[in-house]
Scaffold this motif. Structure first.
Motif: not given
Length: 1079
Positions: A569-574, A628-634, A652-656
């Protein structure tokens, strides 16, 4: 590749014995040239070893490649030796690089903040903030604001020729200090102290041309390739540098009798000359950053597949390296992922919201230009307080020039019947209050040229000097602010138990206690798995003959519960939801129906604690790289959103990816916590650090070509993995303290396989480890007697209606916290209502002449067109963002497409209704239309559904196109057609018969039909025609000129409702049918 390092960086054979005399003569001839010419020419050695004198700027692509290949082969080949050669050339003649020392003394940065929910960008907060700012400027409002200290009286210096590391815990102000040192700190922050470059303050020079700042966020044009991106950066920023240093270097070398390496000489001269010839610089940057393998690949983004995150980070660095004009060794680069400004600052100037504001006020400007241009309302009928707008309107000059050009033609030379001294064309111009003198044609042409120049100049100036609309606003809790102040003053602080658990093994707490919702531990096996993809046409054109490319070759393995295996998944949220709301939304839609809301809430809170997001529960998610959130928080939020679905297996696809060591460690600690609850976790990791790599239990290792070369336990400190590969004859032993992941990749590379004459995939297939894995797969493939059968009666956990309610709940919050869309839309409606009301003052009460009716119709036409188009353009970027978020949520099984689409439709009803009430109440009263309940309700009805179908039309165009930019382009031609066939510019009866069908298919035509007929269709008062003598009833005039009939009022009402429904249904169908995410 590693074996070729020595050859690649060895000195080229510039001074070999063969041909030495000839080469001496060439250098002697070159040295006799004037300095200006000498620095532009060099000695080039071709592939066969022949030397020739060439113009440096005229090197062909193949020649440039040859020079670079001899100097630098790739970033993996120790480029430090190449840079040492460059420095040695300067040292040989005692020529030093200019150096800069940066000092900062007693430097303090502070900001005013809002606390808690007051900081959320809701509509009331937005209006309050605007009012407070305005009153504060007038010095009327003096309310005390909370102050946040970001940097507190720090001092230090950054020495030249040193690589300085800036460290600090989260929220310590690292990014703020970096921005301040680079001269890029926001002007809305309160600063004190002093920053100097070699003793000069930042106000004495341009720091942006001296220091480069590389942010963590990698913003690039997705549709450009890596090479095109770097070439564009080079052309925009210039690549010429230190020309004076190069001439001095050439002079000293000549005096000292030193002959430089010819390849290095050509290279340095190419860099120094610069100009538009950037290709050699670009190729150099590409090589030293290791981007040569993806140089012709699209950069890509979340919607378009492109280069990897690591490659994108190197591209961002290369973008800043390209401008060689920066004369300092200091290179300010952000090396920590925790962006303090991202955590504490909520940027109101995010891209799509600013676009909404620009579209809205752009439409307002267009309304002023068109309404006062003399066409919609004639010059004589414009109120005196608005007449200035007529003279400033570019449309007026365009209309005057075009009208004079037409009506002074020979076909209009006839004498006007009532006045033999007046020509017909001049009479028509006077009737429309236009200027009949022929010289106005040239005035109009000159004015249009002047406006073209003026607007382009203003565009350039505004782009250069104006910042985006909005002010950065900190989002902190009252408790956090107090704690920061206590820490700043040196007072002891209390550490909460929850925070202690998070930092010191919180997973044990969950493992012992158990979570609110139980789950079924599952194993997963796969045996002899193969996977193929079709070869792209572009590769076939380059000579590849195969039809399919095999990515996986007979892969066999197993994933077990409670085991962390390195392999969504991508780190995309409302953006307008908080962390807690995002997780609740996921839980509501993905947990079974029998789980109560109380248990859902408790489970969400446990998950937040597990992934260490509890302190951020009330923080807005925001847009990546904007607020909003930083990269690692996202990334942790992305993990939590999936975890609240209570899965048994998580991929998890490349969580870091894209994180620094500290941020990656936080994410992996989160992952480890999840594993310790008994779930099965599978991760893909790209070049992990030692700590991250050794936090895994098992490894599945694929080599290029999709073949498995290791599948088994890592062991303590990777001992099992190391023992396995060191057992292969010829494989070098790992050095003490070396990263096992890096060593593993090096010793199994294709080059090492060729050197050793082995195939690691074949070695694995013959190993005992392979046999053990095959037995394990056979055992786990057979379910035991205690396991439950997997049963999913429906595709989604919740019903269609529940999905609709949940999506509507989310959209309600998103709209309420998006004042740049909602509040600006209301503000625009108020302004346009007041403006049209004052322009059309008492137009509705004037019914004496034909022109009075035209003016009234013009006011309705202007309102319909401009409010409608503004609604359509403003909603497009909003829907584009929400659709983008829905791709991830729909892929995760939260909801189907139709509930999302219908929720997006339904949420517009109340906002458009409020907009219609604002407009109708203000304009109807100021224009003095007939005050009866029925007529006002009809006016309200038609304006409401007109605004609604325009809004749904904008949503529909976004749904059928890849993004809102394309949607705006697609929508524009239809606005033109609707405008042309609306019945205002050309009455219905005068439209050619073969085009008349489009009049009936035109929604604006039905809106004008309904508005005009509801107000005038039953009026029998006599109206004076334009000839000044004949009188006809108003209703008869409507029928004879426009074809409007009062008995068609119900049909026109049905049609505007029908267009609203039609556009909404097409929008929903397009959302369901089209997926523009190409990844």
């Amino acid at each position: 590749m590693w074996n070729s390092a020595e050859n690649a960086f060895a000195r080229t054979a510039s001074f070999r014995e063969d041909g030495e005399d000839e080469e001496e003569l060439r250098w002697a001839a070159l040295e006799r040239l004037p300095t200006y010419t000498r620095v532009r020419r060099g000695i080039f050695k071709n592939m066969v070893g022949d030397h020739m004198e060439i113009e440096v700027t005229e090197l062909q692509a193949q020649e440039q490649k040859l020079v670079l290949d001899r100097l630098v082969t790739s970033a993996d080949d120790d480029p430090e030796r190449f840079f040492d050669r460059m420095r040695s050339r300067f040292d040989a003649v005692d020529l030093e690089f200019p150096k800069i020392e940066v000092r900062f003394q007693n430097f303090t940065v502070e900001s005013f903040v809002h606390l808690g929910s007051r900081a959320l960008p809701t509509i009331p907060n937005y209006v309050t903030n605007m009012a407070e700012a305005f009153l504060r400027q007038l010095r009327i409002y003096r309310r005390q604001r909370s102050k946040l200290t970001i940097l507190d009286g720090i001092s230090g210096l950054i020495r030249p020729s040193r690589l300085t590391l800036l460290l600090g815990p989260p929220s310590s102000g690292k990014t703020t200090l970096m921005l301040a040192l680079a001269g890029r700190l926001g002007t809305d922050l309160q600063t004190s102290g002093r920053i100097t470059y070699n003793g000069h303050g930042l106000n004495e020079f341009v720091p942006q041309r001296t220091a480069a700042y590389v942010s963590q966020q990698d913003w690039h044009v997705a549709e450009m390739t890596v090479r095109e991106t770097l070439e564009f950066a080079g052309r925009c920023q210039g690549v010429g540098f230190k020309y004076d240093m190069l001439t001095e270097l050439a002079r000293r070398e000549k005096n000292a009798g030193i002959k430089p390496d010819e390849d290095l000489d050509i290279f340095m001269k190419s860099l120094a000359l610069g100009g538009q010839e950037t290709s050699l610089v670009v190729e150099y940057i590409i090589k030293i950053l290791g981007l040569d393998i993806c140089a012709d690949t699209l950069v890509g983004d979340e919607m378009l597949k492109g280069i990897s995150g690591g490659q994108k980070k190197r591209l961002t660095t290369g973008d800043t390296l390209c401008p060689e004009r920066k004369n300092v060794a200091d290179f300010l680069q952000e090396v920590t992922s925790k962006k303090d400004q991202e955590q504490y600052w909520s940027f109101l100037d995010s891209p799509y919201r600013n676009m909404i504001v620009a579209n809205t006020f752009g439409s307002f400007a267009m309304l002023v230009v068109m309404a006062l241009g003399g066409y919609i309302i004639s010059r004589d009928d414009i109120p005196s307080w608005w007449i200035w707008g007529f003279w400033l309107s570019p449309l007026m000059y365009a209309q005057v020039a075009a009208s004079d050009n037409e009506f002074h033609g020979h076909s209009w030379d006839k004498r006007f019947e009532n006045n033999s001294n007046s020509r017909l064309g001049e009479a028509l111009l006077r009737a429309r209050s236009l200027f009949p003198e022929s010289y106005w044609y040239w005035i109009g042409v000159g004015a249009m040229i002047g406006y073209t120049v003026l607007l382009n100049m203003l565009f350039t100036l505004f782009l250069a000097y104006l910042n985006p609309v909005g002010k950065q606003q900190a989002v902190v809790s009252k408790e956090e602010l107090q704690e920061r102040e206590r820490r700043r003053k040196g007072e002891p602080t209390i550490v909460e138990l929850r925070h202690y658990l998070q930092q010191s093994g919180s997973a044990k707490h969950f493992k012992q206690k158990g979570m609110v919702l139980p789950f079924q531990p599952l194993s997963m096996t796969f045996s002899n798995m193969n996977y193929y993809v079709d070869i792209p046409v572009e590769l076939k054109q380059q000579g590849i003959v195969e039809d399919r490319l095999q990515l996986l070759v007979d892969v066999t393995g197993a994933f077990r519960p409670g085991v962390l295996t390195a392999l969504v998944g991508t780190d995309i949220h409302s953006p307008c939801l908080t962390v807690l709301e995002s997780l609740l939304f996921s839980a509501w839609l993905r947990l079974p129906s029998d789980v109560t809301l109380e248990i859902q809430r408790a489970f969400v809170e446990e998950v937040m604690e597990l992934v260490e997001l509890t302190p951020l529960s009330g923080a807005l998610v925001g847009l990546p790289g904007v607020d909003g959130l930083s990269t690692e928080q996202r990334k942790r939020l992305t993990i939590a959103v999936e975890l609240v679905a209570n899965p048994s297996i998580v991929f998890m696809d490349e969580p870091t990816s894209g994180l620094d060591a500290r941020a990656a460690a936080i994410v992996m600690r989160t992952v480890r916590n999840i594993v310790n609850t008994g779930r099965t976790i599978v991760c893909t990791i790209h070049q992990p650090s030692i700590d991250i790599f050794e936090s895994f239990d098992e490894l599945l290792f694929l080599k290029r070509g999709g073949e498995l070369i290791y599948a088994g336990p890592l062991g303590p400190k990777s001992s099992e993995l190391i023992k396995y590969f060191e057992a292969v004859e010829g494989v070098p032993k790992i050095r003490p303290g070396y990263n096992p992941a890096t060593w593993m990749l090096e010793v199994t590379s294709a080059a090492e396989e060729n050197r050793l004459g082995v195939d690691f995939a074949e070695i694995y297939r013959k190993s005992n480890l392979f046999l053990l894995n095959r037995e394990l797969v056979e055992i786990l493939s057979k379910p035991n007697s205690n396991s439950k059968e997997l049963n999913f009666p429906t595709k989604y956990s919740k019903s269609f209606f529940y999905q609709l309610l949940a999506c509507l709940w989310k959209q309600n919050l998103s709209y309420w916290r998006n004042p740049q869309y909602t509040a600006v839309r209301f503000f625009y409606t108020v302004i346009i209502s007041l403006m049209l009301g004052t322009i059309c003052w008492r137009f509705g009460a004037k019914r004496e002449t034909q022109q009075d009716l035209f003016n009234a119709m013009g006011s309705m036409y202007a309102a319909v067109l401009f409010i409608g188009i503004t609604n359509a353009t403003a909603v497009q970027p909003v829907v584009s963002i929400e659709r983008f978020v829905s791709y991830r949520e729909r892929a995760a099984g939260m909801y189907s497409a139709l509930p999302f689409a219908y929720a997006q439709v339904v949420i517009e009803f109340p906002y458009v209704f409020a907009q219609a009430i604002i407009y109708c109440t203000i304009f109807y009263s100021m224009a003095s239309f007939e005050w009866t309940v029925l007529k006002f309700m009809w006016y309200m009805f038609f304006m409401y559904f007109t605004m609604l179908y325009f809004t749904f039309y904008g949503m529909m165009t976004t749904a059928v196109t890849p993004n809102h930019n394309v949607a705006a382009i697609i929508a524009a031609p239809f606005y033109m057609l609707w405008n042309l066939f609306s019945g205002f510019m050309i009455p219905h009866k005068r439209i050619p018969i073969w085009w008349r069908w489009y009049y009936w298919a035109n929604p604006i035509a039905w809106s004008l039909y309904g508005l005009l007929t509801s107000q005038y269709g039953d009026d029998n008062k006599l109206l004076k025609l334009s000839d000044g003598t004949h009188l006809v009833p108003v209703r008869q005039f409507l029928n004879s000129v426009f074809g409007y009939r009062h008995d068609f009022l119900g049909i026109s009402a049905t049609m505007v409702v029908g267009f609203s429904v039609f556009f909404a249904v097409i929008f929903a169908f397009a959302i369901k049918s089209f997926n523009f995410q190409r990844r």
